[in-house]
Design an enzyme around this catalytic site. Structure first.
Site, PDB file in Angstrom:
ATOM      1  N   ARG A  69       3.078 -28.038  16.892  1.00 21.57           N
ATOM      2  CA  ARG A  69       2.741 -29.376  16.412  1.00 21.57           C
ATOM      3  C   ARG A  69       1.221 -29.537  16.393  1.00 21.57           C
ATOM      4  NH1 ARG A  69       3.527 -32.695  19.836  1.00 21.57           N
ATOM      5  NH2 ARG A  69       4.553 -31.482  21.441  1.00 21.57           N
ATOM      6  N   TYR A 197       5.864 -25.546  10.245  1.00 21.54           N
ATOM      7  CA  TYR A 197       6.342 -25.437  11.631  1.00 21.54           C
ATOM      8  C   TYR A 197       7.329 -26.564  11.977  1.00 21.54           C
ATOM      9  CZ  TYR A 197       6.763 -26.045  16.583  1.00 21.54           C
ATOM     10  OH  TYR A 197       7.305 -26.232  17.821  1.00 21.54           O
ATOM     11  N   GLY A 198       8.405 -26.209  12.646  1.00 22.67           N
ATOM     12  CA  GLY A 198       9.505 -27.114  12.997  1.00 22.67           C
ATOM     13  C   GLY A 198       9.116 -28.549  13.295  1.00 22.67           C
ATOM     14  N   LYS A 206      10.933 -35.179  15.731  1.00 19.94           N
ATOM     15  CA  LYS A 206       9.917 -36.002  16.375  1.00 19.94           C
ATOM     16  C   LYS A 206       9.446 -37.136  15.457  1.00 19.94           C
ATOM     17  CE  LYS A 206      10.245 -33.997  20.230  1.00 19.94           C
ATOM     18  NZ  LYS A 206       9.939 -32.687  20.574  1.00 19.94           N
ATOM     19  N   HIS A 226      11.949 -39.307  24.602  1.00 22.44           N
ATOM     20  CA  HIS A 226      11.861 -37.842  24.624  1.00 22.44           C
ATOM     21  C   HIS A 226      12.616 -37.352  25.867  1.00 22.44           C
ATOM     22  CE1 HIS A 226       8.944 -34.111  24.412  1.00 22.44           C
ATOM     23  NE2 HIS A 226      10.100 -33.857  23.859  1.00 22.44           N
ATOM     24  N   SER A 248       6.706 -31.730  26.436  1.00 22.14           N
ATOM     25  CA  SER A 248       7.088 -30.544  25.684  1.00 22.14           C
ATOM     26  C   SER A 248       6.911 -29.283  26.533  1.00 22.14           C
ATOM     27  CB  SER A 248       6.222 -30.439  24.430  1.00 22.14           C
ATOM     28  OG  SER A 248       6.375 -31.624  23.665  1.00 22.14           O
ATOM     29  N   ALA A 249       7.905 -28.422  26.460  1.00 26.07           N
ATOM     30  CA  ALA A 249       7.915 -27.146  27.187  1.00 26.07           C
ATOM     31  C   ALA A 249       7.761 -27.334  28.702  1.00 26.07           C
ATOM     32  CB  ALA A 249       6.857 -26.187  26.621  1.00 26.07           C
ATOM     33  N   CYS A 250       8.391 -28.381  29.227  1.00 29.11           N
ATOM     34  CA  CYS A 250       8.373 -28.618  30.676  1.00 29.11           C
ATOM     35  C   CYS A 250       9.775 -28.653  31.274  1.00 29.11           C
ATOM     36  CB  CYS A 250       7.617 -29.903  30.999  1.00 29.11           C
ATOM     37  SG  CYS A 250       5.851 -29.745  30.710  1.00 29.11           S
ATOM     38  N   GLY A 251      10.768 -28.148  30.550  1.00 30.11           N
ATOM     39  CA  GLY A 251      12.046 -27.911  31.199  1.00 30.11           C
ATOM     40  C   GLY A 251      13.239 -28.772  30.797  1.00 30.11           C
ATOM     41  N   LYS A 252      13.182 -29.503  29.674  1.00 29.39           N
ATOM     42  CA  LYS A 252      14.334 -30.330  29.297  1.00 29.39           C
ATOM     43  C   LYS A 252      15.543 -29.471  28.913  1.00 29.39           C
ATOM     44  CE  LYS A 252      12.114 -32.682  26.197  1.00 29.39           C
ATOM     45  NZ  LYS A 252      10.819 -32.025  26.510  1.00 29.39           N
ATOM     46  N   ASN A 254      16.213 -26.479  29.678  1.00 29.63           N
ATOM     47  CA  ASN A 254      16.719 -25.771  30.857  1.00 29.63           C
ATOM     48  C   ASN A 254      17.537 -26.677  31.762  1.00 29.63           C
ATOM     49  OD1 ASN A 254      15.687 -22.784  31.389  1.00 29.63           O
ATOM     50  ND2 ASN A 254      14.241 -23.853  30.072  1.00 29.63           N
ATOM     51  N   ASP A 277      16.627 -32.982  24.048  1.00 31.41           N
ATOM     52  CA  ASP A 277      15.256 -33.347  23.651  1.00 31.41           C
ATOM     53  C   ASP A 277      15.065 -34.836  23.383  1.00 31.41           C
ATOM     54  OD1 ASP A 277      12.606 -32.167  23.125  1.00 31.41           O
ATOM     55  OD2 ASP A 277      12.894 -32.836  21.067  1.00 31.41           O
ATOM     56  N   ASN A 368       4.992 -20.221  21.695  1.00 30.41           N
ATOM     57  CA  ASN A 368       5.796 -21.348  21.212  1.00 30.41           C
ATOM     58  C   ASN A 368       6.846 -20.882  20.196  1.00 30.41           C
ATOM     59  OD1 ASN A 368       6.502 -24.148  21.157  1.00 30.41           O
ATOM     60  ND2 ASN A 368       5.429 -24.366  19.191  1.00 30.41           N
ATOM     61  N   ARG A 370      10.483 -20.176  18.869  1.00 27.47           N
ATOM     62  CA  ARG A 370      11.633 -21.048  19.124  1.00 27.47           C
ATOM     63  C   ARG A 370      12.861 -20.573  18.377  1.00 27.47           C
ATOM     64  NH1 ARG A 370      10.663 -26.462  21.390  1.00 27.47           N
ATOM     65  NH2 ARG A 370       8.500 -26.487  22.061  1.00 27.47           N
ATOM     66  N   ARG A 401       4.555 -31.183  34.746  1.00 28.72           N
ATOM     67  CA  ARG A 401       4.100 -29.919  35.294  1.00 28.72           C
ATOM     68  C   ARG A 401       2.850 -30.207  36.097  1.00 28.72           C
ATOM     69  NH1 ARG A 401       4.953 -24.530  33.064  1.00 28.72           N
ATOM     70  NH2 ARG A 401       6.565 -25.067  31.584  1.00 28.72           N
ATOM     71  N   ASP A 496      18.905 -24.253  40.493  1.00 29.21           N
ATOM     72  CA  ASP A 496      18.752 -24.886  41.805  1.00 29.21           C
ATOM     73  C   ASP A 496      18.240 -26.317  41.707  1.00 29.21           C
ATOM     74  OD1 ASP A 496      19.719 -22.844  43.563  1.00 29.21           O
ATOM     75  OD2 ASP A 496      17.983 -21.650  42.946  1.00 29.21           O
TER      76      ASP A 496
HETATM   77  P1  GTP Z   1      10.450 -28.825  24.282  1.00 29.58           P
HETATM   78  O1  GTP Z   1      11.500 -28.174  23.462  1.00 29.58           O
HETATM   79  O2  GTP Z   1       9.073 -28.425  23.873  1.00 29.58           O
HETATM   80  O3  GTP Z   1      10.572 -30.314  24.312  1.00 29.58           O
HETATM   81  O4  GTP Z   1      10.543 -28.207  25.771  1.00 29.58           O
HETATM   82  P2  GTP Z   1      11.557 -28.429  26.979  1.00 29.58           P
HETATM   83  O5  GTP Z   1      11.121 -29.594  27.775  1.00 29.58           O
HETATM   84  O6  GTP Z   1      12.959 -28.411  26.511  1.00 29.58           O
HETATM   85  O7  GTP Z   1      11.263 -27.143  27.902  1.00 29.58           O
HETATM   86  P3  GTP Z   1      12.165 -25.844  28.194  1.00 29.58           P
HETATM   87  O8  GTP Z   1      13.424 -26.180  28.931  1.00 29.58           O
HETATM   88  O9  GTP Z   1      12.298 -25.068  26.954  1.00 29.58           O
HETATM   89  O10 GTP Z   1      11.222 -25.068  29.221  1.00 29.58           O
HETATM   90  C1  GTP Z   1       9.921 -24.661  28.885  1.00 29.58           C
HETATM   91  C2  GTP Z   1       9.407 -23.640  29.843  1.00 29.58           C
HETATM   92  O11 GTP Z   1       9.499 -24.112  31.190  1.00 29.58           O
HETATM   93  C3  GTP Z   1      10.188 -22.328  29.808  1.00 29.58           C
HETATM   94  O12 GTP Z   1       9.274 -21.266  29.842  1.00 29.58           O
HETATM   95  C4  GTP Z   1      11.016 -22.351  31.053  1.00 29.58           C
HETATM   96  O13 GTP Z   1      11.284 -21.076  31.534  1.00 29.58           O
HETATM   97  C5  GTP Z   1      10.155 -23.165  32.022  1.00 29.58           C
HETATM   98  N1  GTP Z   1      10.998 -23.886  33.006  1.00 29.58           N
HETATM   99  C6  GTP Z   1      12.045 -24.705  32.729  1.00 29.58           C
HETATM  100  N2  GTP Z   1      12.616 -25.179  33.871  1.00 29.58           N
HETATM  101  C7  GTP Z   1      11.905 -24.661  34.893  1.00 29.58           C
HETATM  102  C8  GTP Z   1      11.997 -24.771  36.322  1.00 29.58           C
HETATM  103  O14 GTP Z   1      12.855 -25.461  36.882  1.00 29.58           O
HETATM  104  N3  GTP Z   1      11.068 -24.100  37.044  1.00 29.58           N
HETATM  105  C9  GTP Z   1      10.101 -23.330  36.457  1.00 29.58           C
HETATM  106  N4  GTP Z   1       9.240 -22.705  37.240  1.00 29.58           N
HETATM  107  N5  GTP Z   1       9.986 -23.176  35.116  1.00 29.58           N
HETATM  108  C10 GTP Z   1      10.867 -23.838  34.345  1.00 29.58           C
HETATM  109  C1  SPV Z   2       8.294 -30.499  21.496  1.00 29.67           C
HETATM  110  O1  SPV Z   2       7.177 -30.041  21.231  1.00 29.67           O
HETATM  111  O2  SPV Z   2       8.460 -31.426  22.327  1.00 29.67           O
HETATM  112  C2  SPV Z   2       9.499 -29.935  20.853  1.00 29.67           C
HETATM  113  C3  SPV Z   2       9.318 -29.037  19.738  1.00 29.67           C
HETATM  114  O3  SPV Z   2      10.616 -30.291  21.206  1.00 29.67           O
HETATM  115  S1  SPV Z   2       8.838 -29.869  18.290  1.00 29.67           S
HETATM  116  O4  SPV Z   2      10.030 -30.124  17.501  1.00 29.67           O
HETATM  117  O5  SPV Z   2       7.929 -28.982  17.616  1.00 29.67           O
HETATM  118  O6  SPV Z   2       8.213 -31.119  18.633  1.00 29.67           O
HETATM  119 MN    MN Z   3      10.505 -31.833  22.837  1.00 28.69          MN
END
Ligand code: GTP
Ligand code: SPV
Ligand code: MN
Length: 585
Positions: A69, A197-198, A206, A226, A248-252, A254, A277, A368, A370, A401, A496
């Protein structure tokens, strides 16, 4: 097609502007989509992967300058600058239509324009909303098929209504200097140009489901957030739902799909994924908050996804998925990324399509990179995934984070304090957006890049919602990312994290005590179940520690952040900040 005059006008205006050679209405019919995939394979836009191992799956490579983005080129175009607020980039709508219109002018000459009717939310649900995305990209068409509900049945549901979002996208020349992601909340319109890009081009996500929808939600009395949505099933069969906002990329993704540790699964605990998301949240007739996931698929981060960290996500990508910017294994025509396993392919191409060897030390997949995968592929998809009214929320969780500062988990004192906790969220930046990675910035409610109006008004909307919800969910904050002196994550995370969710849900039912700190309630260390983990109670104590000196510094950062909103900052939040300061004395 349709007789809807407003839809026809939007399409005809777009044709007059972009001047495509051909126009194709996307019907949702599989034969039409299959012919488009075949066409994209001829041009190299899509690469068909091993049909036996990954049936119906494709690889896509974006342009090298177009991998995330672009927040700096994303604008909210409201008549008054104040309505976009101090956090968003603003552009005058008259100027935006004129100047960016010039970029769209004739940009589809020699190309086909695709018209994609799509629904956010199950078609026909009273909570769903409809959009029409116009695009010159087959990648967008086939990705929208995965991420949303598309085709003729959407037009049928729309009928002759004018209540739809107009999305116009052109990849044009992918020229970075002319890349714009524009939102016109007052016109229900989105313009995106010069990106493939997505997050910039799958306009249902978004752009619509957060930026435009957050504006609609403020006006209509609901919330677009979000947030992931998950259900925790207890051994007695009861299911409690939680929504969680992490940047973003902080664990949703997962957390949304977590697999309980053996200790829990043996007892009968299960986790069901409703969404990973985005959540659209409304007050139900019963006075509780109800959430739907408006999406139909996952646009997940590939690196780090493996059979241990997130098997449900990995399994979701095993059929009918599209991978973007990952490694291609040439021996068996499958895909790979860092953190999938310890055996990078020897004969492979990196995300740029160049010959690549892991020995080089360079990453093969883009950080990034995906996948888009249909939600129905997910082994733990909730039976309520398409429930028209959604699921009732017991708890809302914020999180980011933070290497230090934020404890593993804490509970806010009440709704307004919870809104304060969300508003002061800060998190290290990730590769999901262009720019520096690992820099701490304020990201309120994980919505910094996604609020389609003035963030101060967004805070006020949260406060206002609290006055209307008879049975409010409890609000918590979590941080899976505290590190030790060597920079290693202390908390094991992933599956966990259920141990923390267990404490949260117990708090919602007043089944467990807590310790009051200046920022809110933290668990007694012995109340976080660590049976079977490598860490001891003292480590948990450390994870839960609220350091006054660190928080005093934090308060300075909050003051600075709040200052931007001037008198528009809701007085309730100012009061919460004053209370925090007093408690830290
Ligand atoms: P967007 O799709 O961008 O909105 O991201 P998201 O919030 O869905 O994040 P996602 O679950 O894809 O996790 C992003 C990164 O965080 C990955 O590299 C995961 O491995 C890492 N991660 C997720 N959960 C955990 C956790 O509980 N602990 C740690 N250390 N890393 C984590
Ligand atoms: C984010 O960045 O929070 C995502 C991927 O979920 S994107 O659709 O590119 O926004
Ligand atoms: Mn997102």
């Amino acid at each position: 097609m349709t007789d809807n005059k407003q839809v026809l006008k939007f399409v005809n205006d777009s044709i007059a502007l972009c001047k495509p050679d051909k126009v194709m209405w996307i019907t949702g019919d599989e034969a039409q989509l299959e012919s488009l995939r075949a066409e994209a394979m001829k041009t190299g836009e899509l690469i068909k992967l091993n049909e036996k191992e990954l049936p119906g799956c494709y690889l896509h490579r974006s342009a090298l300058n177009d991998v995330a983005r672009v927040e700096g080129r994303t604008f909210i175009c409201t008549e008054k600058e104040e309505d976009a607020g101090p956090i968003n980039n603003w552009m005058d709508p008259v100027k935006a239509y004129k100047e960016v219109g010039a970029i769209f002018n004739g940009c589809m000459k020699g190309r086909t324009m695709y018209v994609i009717p799509f629904s956010m939310g199950a078609i026909g649900s009273p909570f769903s909303k409809i959009g029409i995305e116009i695009t010159d990209s087959i990648y967008v068409v086939v990705s929208m098929k995965i991420m949303t509900r598309i085709g003729d049945k959407v037009l049928e549901a729309l009928g002759d209504s004018n209540d739809f979002v107009r999305g116009l996208h052109a990849k044009a020349d992918l020229d970075e200097s002319k890349r714009y992601i524009l939102h016109f909340p007052q016109d229900n319109t989105i313009w995106s140009v010069n990106s493939g890009y997505g997050g910039n081009v799958l306009l249902g996500k978004k752009c619509f489901a957060l930026r435009i929808a957050s504006y609609q939600g403020k006006n209509e009395g609901w919330m677009a957030e979000h947030m992931l949505i998950l259900g925790v099933q207890f051994p007695n069969g009861e299911i409690k739902y939680i929504a969680a906002a992490f940047p973003s990329a902080c664990g949703k993704t997962n957390l949304a799909m977590l697999i309980p540790p053996e200790l829990y699964s043996k007892k009968g605990y299960k986790v069901w994924c409703v969404g990973d998301d985005i959540a659209w949240i409304r007050i139900g007739k019963d006075g509780r908050l109800w959430a739907i996931n408006p999406e139909n698929g996952f646009f997940g981060v590939a690196p780090g996804t493996n059979m241990k960290s997130n098997p449900n996500a990995l399994l979701s990508t095993k059929k009918n998925a599209i991978f973007t910017n990952v490694v291609q294994n040439l021996d068996n025509n499958t895909v790979w990324w860092e953190g999938m396993d310890k055996n990078p392919p020897k004969n492979a191409l990196n995300w740029k399509g160049e010959k690549w060897d892991a020995e080089s030390g360079e990453k093969g997949a883009h950080p990034n990179s995906r996948f888009t995968a249909p939600a129905i592929n997910c082994p733990c998809i909730s039976s309520e995934f398409e429930a028209p009214e959604g699921v009732p929320l017991s708890a809302i969780i914020f999180g980011g984070r933070r290497a230090k500062t934020a404890p593993l988990v804490y509970q806010s004192r009440d709704w307004n304090n919870g809104v304060f906790v969300g508003s002061i969220m800060a998190s290290e930046t990730t590769a999901a957006a262009t720019g520096a990675v690992g820099v701490v910035r304020r990201d309120p409610m994980a919505m910094r890049p996604f609020v389609g109006y003035n963030m101060a008004d967004y805070f006020a909307h949260w406060i206002d919602m609290g006055t209307k919800i008879a049975h409010k969910p409890k609000i918590f904050n979590v941080n899976w990312f505290r590190t030790d002196e060597e920079g290693k994550f202390i908390w094991p995370g992933f599956g966990d994290n259920l141990r923390v969710l267990e404490w949260i849900l117990k708090r919602c039912e007043d089944k467990v005590d807590a310790i009051e700190t200046p920022i809110g309630y933290v668990p007694k260390a012995e109340d976080i179940n660590i049976e079977g983990l490598d860490i001891d109670v003292d480590t948990v104590k450390g994870l839960l520690d609220v350091d006054k000196a660190t928080w005093k510094t934090e308060v300075e950062g909050i003051e600075e952040f709040y200052a931007q909103f001037g008198t528009k900052l809701p007085k309730e939040l100012r009061k919460e900040l004053d209370t925090l300061k007093a408690k830290l004395k």
